[in-house]
Design a protein around this motif. Structure first.
Motif, mmCIF file in Angstrom:
data_model
loop_
_atom_site.group_PDB
_atom_site.id
_atom_site.type_symbol
_atom_site.label_atom_id
_atom_site.label_comp_id
_atom_site.label_asym_id
_atom_site.label_seq_id
_atom_site.Cartn_x
_atom_site.Cartn_y
_atom_site.Cartn_z
ATOM 1 N N LEU A 129 -30.782 28.159 17.438
ATOM 2 C CA LEU A 129 -30.931 27.215 18.548
ATOM 3 C C LEU A 129 -32.044 26.260 18.148
ATOM 4 O O LEU A 129 -33.182 26.681 17.920
ATOM 5 C CB LEU A 129 -31.296 27.933 19.841
ATOM 6 N N TYR A 130 -31.707 24.980 18.042
ATOM 7 C CA TYR A 130 -32.667 23.963 17.604
ATOM 8 C C TYR A 130 -33.164 23.170 18.811
ATOM 9 O O TYR A 130 -32.365 22.653 19.596
ATOM 10 C CB TYR A 130 -32.014 23.020 16.595
ATOM 11 N N LEU A 147 -36.099 26.477 28.643
ATOM 12 C CA LEU A 147 -36.590 27.863 28.689
ATOM 13 C C LEU A 147 -35.439 28.847 28.905
ATOM 14 O O LEU A 147 -35.429 29.956 28.335
ATOM 15 C CB LEU A 147 -37.641 28.008 29.783
ATOM 16 N N HIS A 148 -34.456 28.446 29.705
ATOM 17 C CA HIS A 148 -33.300 29.315 29.929
ATOM 18 C C HIS A 148 -32.475 29.447 28.645
ATOM 19 O O HIS A 148 -31.999 30.543 28.314
ATOM 20 C CB HIS A 148 -32.443 28.747 31.057
ATOM 21 N N ALA A 149 -32.313 28.346 27.927
ATOM 22 C CA ALA A 149 -31.571 28.392 26.664
ATOM 23 C C ALA A 149 -32.260 29.332 25.672
ATOM 24 O O ALA A 149 -31.596 30.077 24.938
ATOM 25 C CB ALA A 149 -31.455 26.988 26.073
ATOM 26 N N ILE A 150 -33.592 29.298 25.660
ATOM 27 C CA ILE A 150 -34.341 30.200 24.786
ATOM 28 C C ILE A 150 -34.085 31.653 25.172
ATOM 29 O O ILE A 150 -33.862 32.508 24.306
ATOM 30 C CB ILE A 150 -35.851 29.880 24.854
ATOM 31 N N GLU A 151 -34.099 31.928 26.475
ATOM 32 C CA GLU A 151 -33.829 33.295 26.946
ATOM 33 C C GLU A 151 -32.450 33.769 26.482
ATOM 34 O O GLU A 151 -32.291 34.900 26.020
ATOM 35 C CB GLU A 151 -33.899 33.347 28.471
ATOM 36 N N LEU A 152 -31.451 32.904 26.609
ATOM 37 C CA LEU A 152 -30.090 33.268 26.209
ATOM 38 C C LEU A 152 -30.006 33.490 24.706
ATOM 39 O O LEU A 152 -29.330 34.426 24.246
ATOM 40 C CB LEU A 152 -29.114 32.170 26.639
#
Length: 317
Positions: A129-130, A147-152
């Motif tokens: 994920l970039y 932040l949600h994308a990082i969690e996923l």
């Protein structure tokens, strides 16, 4: 899928003549966005990339989608927003060697991204994920989306790659710095420049910047040194990579995005980190020799030919 990203891509209108915008009648236009620059750079090298975002359901949005799809980037999870426009910006050439940029992105479609726009199954397909520091600065909802994308990504075992890409016009000094540090602390690979290192850590020493990033938890840090090359540091090695010489710089915009594409391509190919960073430096140099953000991004054959050249006459002019 090799790399997915999220962020805003806009249409850039550049004045063809020098002087104040009010006197210009002729403009050229092109698609421009930090994250999509890197995704396109990777796609041109033969990797699978995907972009998540919003554009307005308007002609500019359709142009962006058409161009990015045409460059080989998957846009399945880009939404067309009927209630907000596609962002744009104007570039004024004050002299032949300097310019000013005016952004029209407030309340743009991309600034209205929300966590629900992130598809877990899509992120889970990717190896990386970039992210850049631009997207979380667009709005509170964009920050929450990042932040949600990082969690996923972490939930599904993906590596996070973060280019701070500081835009001071978008950031409040205190909260902006805190946000970027929060994202850096969740990242596996960080790609700061010297100015970004100073913004985050009040240091212009590349080795100190790398140490600070690693103390946050990064396993790999690559500090961009512009015309001086780059410095890299991992858990078991560190070193400097010399730059590729460019005799005439036409347009430096997008060089850092190309650098990221080169580094990530090397990591995906599992070559030594020194060689991956060398790839990044090569693409950064190539991009500066062409006017435009993505127009100079090379395919694999062009990149290999450039990196293998030894004759002085082959240096980009």
């Amino acid at each position: 899928m090799d790399v997915v990203s999220l962020g805003e891509t806009m249409i850039l209108f550049s004045a063809e003549d020098t002087g104040q915008l009010r006197y210009n009648r002729n403009f050229t236009s092109r698609v421009a966005g930090a994250e999509t620059n890197t995704l396109i750079g990777l796609a041109k090298l033969g990797y699978q990339t995907g972009w998540m975002s919003r554009v307005g359901k308007d002609e500019l949005g359709k142009r962006i989608l058409s161009r990015i799809r045409g460059e080989g980037v998957d846009t399945s999870f880009v939404k067309e927003d009927e209630s907000a426009p596609t962002g744009l910006f104007l570039r004024e050439r004050t002299t032949n060697n300097s310019s000013r940029v005016f952004y029209y992105r407030n309340q743009s479609a991309a600034s209205k991204m929300v966590p629900a726009d992130m598809e877990e199954s899509y992120i889970a397909k990717a190896k990386f994920l970039y992210l850049t520091g631009i997207t979380p600065a667009l709005s509170d909802s964009c920050k929450n989306t990042v932040l949600h994308a990082i969690e996923l990504a972490k939930k599904n075992g993906q590596k996070i790659v973060f280019d701070p890409n500081v835009r001071k016009t978008l950031l409040d000094d205190k909260t902006g710095r805190e946000t970027l540090l929060e994202i850096a602390a969740k990242s596996d690979i960080i790609l700061p420049g010297i100015s970004e290192g100073y913004y985050l850590f009040k240091s212009t020493d590349c080795e100190q910047i790398a140490r600070e990033c690693k103390q946050l938890g990064a396993e790999m840090v690559i500090v961009k040194l512009g015309e001086k090359g780059a410095y890299y540091s991992t858990s078991d090695t560190s070193g400097y990579v010399q730059p590729y010489q460019v005799e005439t710089v036409i347009d430096p915009i997008g060089a850092g995005d190309g650098f990221a594409a080169g580094v990530l391509s090397g990591i995906l190919d599992e070559i030594p980190i020194h060689e991956a960073v060398k790839r990044g430096c090569a693409i950064g140099a190539i991009v500066t020799s062409v006017n435009g953000d993505i127009e100079g991004l090379p395919d694999k054959e062009t990149l290999e030919k450039y990196m293998n050249q030894t004759n002085k006459e082959d240096v980009i002019r």
